[in-house]
Design a protein around this motif. Structure first.
Motif, mmCIF file in Angstrom:
data_model
loop_
_atom_site.group_PDB
_atom_site.id
_atom_site.type_symbol
_atom_site.label_atom_id
_atom_site.label_comp_id
_atom_site.label_asym_id
_atom_site.label_seq_id
_atom_site.Cartn_x
_atom_site.Cartn_y
_atom_site.Cartn_z
ATOM 1 N N ARG A 1 -4.841 -0.312 -38.334
ATOM 2 C CA ARG A 1 -4.881 0.064 -36.924
ATOM 3 C C ARG A 1 -3.819 1.140 -36.689
ATOM 4 N N GLU A 2 -4.218 2.204 -36.006
ATOM 5 C CA GLU A 2 -3.288 3.308 -35.795
ATOM 6 C C GLU A 2 -3.134 3.627 -34.313
ATOM 7 N N PHE A 3 -1.965 4.114 -33.985
ATOM 8 C CA PHE A 3 -1.643 4.508 -32.627
ATOM 9 C C PHE A 3 -2.456 5.742 -32.215
ATOM 10 N N VAL A 4 -2.892 5.757 -30.964
ATOM 11 C CA VAL A 4 -3.618 6.901 -30.426
ATOM 12 C C VAL A 4 -2.864 7.528 -29.248
ATOM 13 N N ALA A 5 -2.555 6.714 -28.240
ATOM 14 C CA ALA A 5 -1.914 7.250 -27.030
ATOM 15 C C ALA A 5 -1.187 6.127 -26.311
ATOM 16 N N ALA A 6 -0.143 6.494 -25.558
ATOM 17 C CA ALA A 6 0.628 5.495 -24.819
ATOM 18 C C ALA A 6 1.154 6.100 -23.530
ATOM 19 N N ILE A 7 1.397 5.197 -22.578
ATOM 20 C CA ILE A 7 1.927 5.632 -21.285
ATOM 21 C C ILE A 7 2.831 4.531 -20.746
ATOM 22 N N PRO A 8 4.032 4.866 -20.300
ATOM 23 C CA PRO A 8 4.920 3.853 -19.710
ATOM 24 C C PRO A 8 4.350 3.350 -18.388
ATOM 25 N N TRP A 9 4.977 2.320 -17.814
ATOM 26 C CA TRP A 9 4.427 1.759 -16.591
ATOM 27 C C TRP A 9 4.596 2.693 -15.411
ATOM 28 N N SER A 10 5.558 3.615 -15.498
ATOM 29 C CA SER A 10 5.724 4.595 -14.430
ATOM 30 C C SER A 10 6.208 5.902 -15.033
ATOM 31 N N GLY A 11 6.153 6.927 -14.261
ATOM 32 C CA GLY A 11 6.595 8.219 -14.755
ATOM 33 C C GLY A 11 5.462 9.011 -15.374
ATOM 34 N N GLY A 12 5.726 10.276 -15.651
ATOM 35 C CA GLY A 12 4.687 11.165 -16.129
ATOM 36 C C GLY A 12 4.630 11.380 -17.619
ATOM 37 N N ARG A 13 5.474 10.705 -18.374
ATOM 38 C CA ARG A 13 5.509 10.958 -19.810
ATOM 39 C C ARG A 13 4.373 10.210 -20.491
ATOM 40 N N MET A 14 3.675 10.898 -21.375
ATOM 41 C CA MET A 14 2.628 10.285 -22.176
ATOM 42 C C MET A 14 2.848 10.658 -23.639
ATOM 43 N N TYR A 15 2.360 9.827 -24.524
ATOM 44 C CA TYR A 15 2.560 10.036 -25.953
ATOM 45 C C TYR A 15 1.200 10.041 -26.650
ATOM 46 N N TYR A 16 1.060 10.910 -27.647
ATOM 47 C CA TYR A 16 -0.192 11.014 -28.384
ATOM 48 C C TYR A 16 0.076 11.180 -29.879
ATOM 49 N N VAL A 17 -0.854 10.677 -30.674
ATOM 50 C CA VAL A 17 -0.840 11.016 -32.091
ATOM 51 C C VAL A 17 -1.265 12.472 -32.198
ATOM 52 N N PRO A 18 -0.674 13.248 -33.090
ATOM 53 C CA PRO A 18 -0.981 14.689 -33.145
ATOM 54 C C PRO A 18 -2.464 15.007 -33.282
ATOM 55 N N SER A 19 -3.227 14.169 -33.940
ATOM 56 C CA SER A 19 -4.634 14.486 -34.193
ATOM 57 C C SER A 19 -5.493 14.465 -32.940
ATOM 58 N N VAL A 20 -5.005 13.877 -31.847
ATOM 59 C CA VAL A 20 -5.792 13.829 -30.615
ATOM 60 C C VAL A 20 -5.171 14.633 -29.487
ATOM 61 N N LYS A 21 -3.994 15.152 -29.703
ATOM 62 C CA LYS A 21 -3.305 15.889 -28.652
ATOM 63 C C LYS A 21 -4.146 17.102 -28.240
ATOM 64 N N GLY A 22 -4.303 17.277 -26.935
ATOM 65 C CA GLY A 22 -5.124 18.354 -26.420
ATOM 66 C C GLY A 22 -6.573 17.989 -26.253
ATOM 67 N N ARG A 23 -6.992 16.870 -26.832
ATOM 68 C CA ARG A 23 -8.386 16.417 -26.705
ATOM 69 C C ARG A 23 -8.487 15.115 -25.906
ATOM 70 N N PHE A 24 -7.514 14.239 -26.058
ATOM 71 C CA PHE A 24 -7.527 12.940 -25.384
ATOM 72 C C PHE A 24 -6.482 12.932 -24.269
ATOM 73 N N THR A 25 -6.776 12.186 -23.221
ATOM 74 C CA THR A 25 -5.833 12.022 -22.121
ATOM 75 C C THR A 25 -5.770 10.558 -21.718
ATOM 76 N N ILE A 26 -4.566 10.002 -21.733
ATOM 77 C CA ILE A 26 -4.367 8.636 -21.260
ATOM 78 C C ILE A 26 -3.888 8.699 -19.816
ATOM 79 N N SER A 27 -4.385 7.795 -19.009
ATOM 80 C CA SER A 27 -3.948 7.730 -17.615
ATOM 81 C C SER A 27 -3.999 6.288 -17.142
ATOM 82 N N ARG A 28 -3.381 6.036 -16.023
ATOM 83 C CA ARG A 28 -3.346 4.667 -15.495
ATOM 84 C C ARG A 28 -3.606 4.699 -14.003
#
Length: 127
Positions: free
Chosen positions: A44-71
């Motif tokens: 199992r590999e990490f894809v994307a993450a987002i903290p409970w608040s704030g605008g910072r999001m994290y992505y694995v390089p292979s999906v950056k620019g293609r995937f968007t995580i939101s809450r």
């Protein structure tokens, strides 16, 4: 907190899918949230993450620019918008959550960081 993920399916390369993960409890709004994926025979590999608040999001390089995580904390929901899908994106996708922690920025990509997991939703990208 129980998580339910849905939205997977079969799509051609270059297409888009939107995944949704809904939580059973309002406390989900104060959780850090993430998406992982697991292809057959792989870890199992990490894809994307987002903290409970704030605008910072994290992505694995292979999906950056293609995937968007939101809450949407009001709806106890986290999303993963996937565009320009590739055959190598084929996997079961899992949402995960953990109570927010101060050192989250250093641990968001580890499966062991997360206490709660949804069932997988299959994404298949054909070439």
């Amino acid at each position: 907190v129980q998580l339910q993920a849905f939205g997977g399916g079969l799509v051609q390369a270059g297409g888009s899918l939107s995944l949704t993960c809904a939580a059973s409890e309002p406390t989900f709004s104060r959780y850090a949230k993430a998406w992982f994926r697991q292809a057959p025979g792989k870890e199992r590999e990490f894809v994307a993450a987002i903290p409970w608040s704030g605008g910072r999001m994290y992505y694995v390089p292979s999906v950056k620019g293609r995937f968007t995580i939101s809450r949407d904390n009001a709806k106890n929901t986290v999303y993963l918008q996937m565009n320009s899908l590739k055959p190598e994106d084929t996997a079961a996708y899992y949402c995960a959550a953990t109570p927010q922690r101060s050192d989250y920025s250093g641990y968001y990509h580890y499966t062991t960081t997360y206490d709660h997991w949804g069932q997988g939703t299959q994404v298949t990208v054909s070439s």
